[in-house]
Write an enzyme that holds these catalytic residues in place. Structure first.
Site, PDB file in Angstrom:
ATOM      1  N   HIS A  73       0.867  -1.170  -0.063  1.00 20.73           N
ATOM      2  CA  HIS A  73      -0.009   0.028   0.000  1.00 20.73           C
ATOM      3  C   HIS A  73       1.008   1.220  -0.018  1.00 20.73           C
ATOM      4  O   HIS A  73       1.817   1.519   1.023  1.00 20.73           O
ATOM      5  CB  HIS A  73      -0.846   0.119   1.043  1.00 20.73           C
ATOM      6  CG  HIS A  73      -1.912  -1.193   1.221  1.00 20.73           C
ATOM      7  ND1 HIS A  73      -2.986  -1.098   0.624  1.00 20.73           N
ATOM      8  CD2 HIS A  73      -1.906  -2.393   1.746  1.00 20.73           C
ATOM      9  CE1 HIS A  73      -3.782  -2.064   0.732  1.00 20.73           C
ATOM     10  NE2 HIS A  73      -3.123  -3.043   1.477  1.00 20.73           N
ATOM     11  N   LEU A  74       0.866   2.004  -1.051  1.00 21.43           N
ATOM     12  CA  LEU A  74       1.683   3.048  -1.271  1.00 21.43           C
ATOM     13  C   LEU A  74       1.043   4.385  -0.812  1.00 21.43           C
ATOM     14  O   LEU A  74       1.646   5.506  -0.747  1.00 21.43           O
ATOM     15  CB  LEU A  74       2.267   3.349  -2.415  1.00 21.43           C
ATOM     16  CG  LEU A  74       3.410   2.106  -3.152  1.00 21.43           C
ATOM     17  CD1 LEU A  74       3.851   2.179  -4.361  1.00 21.43           C
ATOM     18  CD2 LEU A  74       4.602   2.135  -2.048  1.00 21.43           C
ATOM     19  N   ARG A  75      -0.273   4.337  -0.639  1.00 21.66           N
ATOM     20  CA  ARG A  75      -1.094   5.432  -0.402  1.00 21.66           C
ATOM     21  C   ARG A  75      -1.345   6.777  -1.012  1.00 21.66           C
ATOM     22  O   ARG A  75      -2.046   7.646  -0.790  1.00 21.66           O
ATOM     23  CB  ARG A  75      -0.675   5.850   1.258  1.00 21.66           C
ATOM     24  CG  ARG A  75      -0.665   4.696   1.998  1.00 21.66           C
ATOM     25  CD  ARG A  75      -1.989   4.289   2.429  1.00 21.66           C
ATOM     26  NE  ARG A  75      -2.005   3.162   3.662  1.00 21.66           N
ATOM     27  CZ  ARG A  75      -2.794   2.352   3.731  1.00 21.66           C
ATOM     28  NH1 ARG A  75      -3.614   1.823   2.612  1.00 21.66           N
ATOM     29  NH2 ARG A  75      -2.829   1.383   4.879  1.00 21.66           N
ATOM     30  N   ASP A 165      -8.706  -5.140  -2.471  1.00 27.57           N
ATOM     31  CA  ASP A 165      -7.987  -5.492  -1.177  1.00 27.57           C
ATOM     32  C   ASP A 165      -8.390  -4.238  -0.140  1.00 27.57           C
ATOM     33  O   ASP A 165      -8.221  -3.193  -0.580  1.00 27.57           O
ATOM     34  CB  ASP A 165      -6.461  -5.440  -1.157  1.00 27.57           C
ATOM     35  CG  ASP A 165      -5.872  -5.949   0.338  1.00 27.57           C
ATOM     36  OD1 ASP A 165      -6.356  -6.813   0.836  1.00 27.57           O
ATOM     37  OD2 ASP A 165      -5.041  -4.882   0.707  1.00 27.57           O
ATOM     38  N   HIS A 245      -2.930 -12.643   1.555  1.00 20.13           N
ATOM     39  CA  HIS A 245      -2.408 -12.817   3.141  1.00 20.13           C
ATOM     40  C   HIS A 245      -3.260 -13.980   3.570  1.00 20.13           C
ATOM     41  O   HIS A 245      -4.169 -13.604   4.618  1.00 20.13           O
ATOM     42  CB  HIS A 245      -2.644 -11.484   3.456  1.00 20.13           C
ATOM     43  CG  HIS A 245      -3.950 -10.645   3.447  1.00 20.13           C
ATOM     44  ND1 HIS A 245      -5.228 -11.248   3.336  1.00 20.13           N
ATOM     45  CD2 HIS A 245      -3.895  -9.207   3.040  1.00 20.13           C
ATOM     46  CE1 HIS A 245      -5.896 -10.009   3.060  1.00 20.13           C
ATOM     47  NE2 HIS A 245      -5.287  -9.105   2.768  1.00 20.13           N
ATOM     48  N   ASP A 318       2.098  -6.871   2.654  1.00 25.82           N
ATOM     49  CA  ASP A 318       1.058  -5.984   2.884  1.00 25.82           C
ATOM     50  C   ASP A 318       1.205  -4.997   3.819  1.00 25.82           C
ATOM     51  O   ASP A 318       0.812  -4.382   4.800  1.00 25.82           O
ATOM     52  CB  ASP A 318      -0.115  -6.975   3.839  1.00 25.82           C
ATOM     53  CG  ASP A 318      -1.397  -6.225   3.908  1.00 25.82           C
ATOM     54  OD1 ASP A 318      -1.677  -5.131   3.257  1.00 25.82           O
ATOM     55  OD2 ASP A 318      -2.369  -6.849   4.603  1.00 25.82           O
TER      56      ASP A 318
HETATM   57 ZN   LIG Z   1      -6.247  -7.343   2.537  1.00 25.20          ZN
END
Ligand SMILES: [Zn+2]
Length: 447
Positions: A73-75, A165, A245, A318
């Site tokens: 997650h690079l946001r 996700d 995950h 993750d």
């Molecule tokens: Zn997830």
């Protein structure tokens, strides 16, 4: 073990440069020299001569193919206070990664060609590692209508992995349609397996600990039911399903069954699910709040065994950076997730290599080869032995297997500090990362 950059280093950012890596151990094997010539791994052998090349004394360092993270997650866009493409990819390079797949739950959501191209371009501009955007499966991650999967696939970002996700694609008909759609271009649907009705208001794993704390639990069956359903759908449609995950022993059993049928089902596990357990929640420290939740010691053992025997294909971080106001609050209000890019390799060494569950080649497969295959990266990177042969792209990470380091969240390149490992001593340290022959990390520091 010395680490020395030769005084003759010219411009380390010059991608046309040549780098002679002295004494590296490819996949943990015998020491050799390795010559990177521009973007290509040009030569491997004893006592290579390369006049004019930059020389890196890498005596005793293990060389692995550049690591690939299927789940980051690079946001950016939207939550640049927690992470940006630039800061997240600096963290990735320091962790030994040369490619990260950037999840779609940004603001706006990456559900159009425009947004995935924006993220892809930000990755190119930052230059620390390749950024492959993940496209959303449904518009706005709302689970109601399919997003523009074809437009994202044919965009400049060439999206092959799609995921909602953070949310589960819980509608079976929509999931079936998504699987059918991506089959045309060999895409893959990466499912966040969480049956929503079974996990309403859930706070941690449902079990002894949740009962003791009196908090609503998150049953293993909520994950396993979706994996079983989606495996059946993937088998029926003949498409590729990837399970994000996985966290329970039962999930490993279902994956083993699905693979035995010959269905195209793959899966990932995070470093934290390979190490941490739900009893940590008794501290009420929200750093341990994560989705899916930390499970039991028996689950951890099954996940390690599943990763060792290939039932679980790969490790994915993750990496989930959060700003302090979203994380350092009471448990129920805290966002789930942990940062992971800068600690993933060390945790993997600790839980898989040191106990003898995987050798270095096996670890390289789980952190580079398998994610390359699943994510549709170039063929040469999908086999870790081939990825370190002459002619391959010069994506290489050098790590010191004997080094130990203590995690200091304030030293992270990530903008966020939400790591469960603060103060912990971990094995293995990335000394250098090369992206197509250009060093992104040298002497353990961003170039
Ligand atoms: Zn997830």
């Amino acid at each position: 073990m010395t680490q020395r950059v030769d005084a003759a280093v010219r411009d380390p950012l010059d991608s046309g440069g040549r780098w002679l890596l002295r004494g590296v151990r490819p996949l943990g094997g015998a020491a050799v020299d390795m010559l990177l010539d521009g973007p290509v791994l040009a030569e491997i052998g004893p006592a290579l001569s390369a006049p004019g090349a930059n020389v890196l004394d890498a005596d005793g360092l293990i060389a692995l193919p550049g690591l690939v993270d299927l789940h980051t997650h690079l946001r950016e866009p939207g939550r640049e206070d927690a992470e940006t493409v630039a800061s997240g990819t600096r963290a990735a390079a320091l962790g030994g990664f040369t490619t990260v797949f950037a999840m779609a739950n940004t603001e706006p959501v990456a559900d159009t060609a425009g947004v995935v191209e924006q993220v892809w371009r930000l990755g190119q501009a930052a230059g620390h590692c390749d950024v492959r955007p993940v496209g959303a499966v449904t518009e706005g991650l709302r689970g109601a209508r399919l997003a523009e999967l074809g437009a994202m696939a044919s965009s400049a970002a060439a999206v092959r992995v799609f995921s909602d996700d953070g949310n589960c694609v819980s509608d079976a008909v929509l999931m079936r349609r998504a699987l059918e759609y991506v089959k045309a271009f060999d895409g893959v649907i990466a499912q966040h397996a969480q049956e929503p009705r079974l996990t309403e208001n859930a706070q941690l794993n449902e079990g002894v600990v949740s009962a003791r704390l009196g908090l609503p639990g998150w049953p293993a069956a909520a994950e396993e039911a979706i994996i079983a359903r989606d495996a059946l759908l993937a088998g029926h449609v003949g498409s590729r399903l990837h399970v994000c995950h996985v966290s329970t022993a039962g999930s490993v059993e279902i994956l083993r069954w699905a693979k035995s049928k010959g269905w195209r089902v793959t899966a990932e596990v995070t470093p934290h699910h390979l190490l941490l357990t739900d009893d940590l929640a008794t501290s009420y420290d929200p750093v341990y709040k994560v989705n899916p939740p930390l499970r039991t010691a028996a689950d951890v053992e099954a996940l390690r065994a599943g990763l060792a025997d290939g039932t679980i294909d790969c490790i994915a971080t993750d990496h989930a950076p959060h700003a302090p106001q979203d994380k350092e609050t009471e448990w129920a209000a805290a966002r789930p997730g942990m940062v992971g890019l800068e600690t993933a390799l060390s945790i993997a060494i600790m839980v898989m290599v040191e106990p003898g569950l995987l050798d270095w080649a096996g670890l390289a497969d789980r952190m580079a080869g398998a994610p390359s295959r699943i994510g549709g990266l170039p063929h040469a990177s999908r086999d870790v032995a081939a990825a370190l042969r002459p002619g391959a792209a010069a994506n290489v990470v050098l790590l010191d297997p004997a080094a130990r380091w203590t995690v200091d969240p304030h030293a992270f390149a990530s903008r966020s500090r939400n790591t469960p490992y603060a103060g912990r001593s971990l094995p293995g340290r990335v000394q250098a990362t090369f992206l197509r022959g250009r060093p992104t990390v040298l002497d353990g520091k961003i170039v």
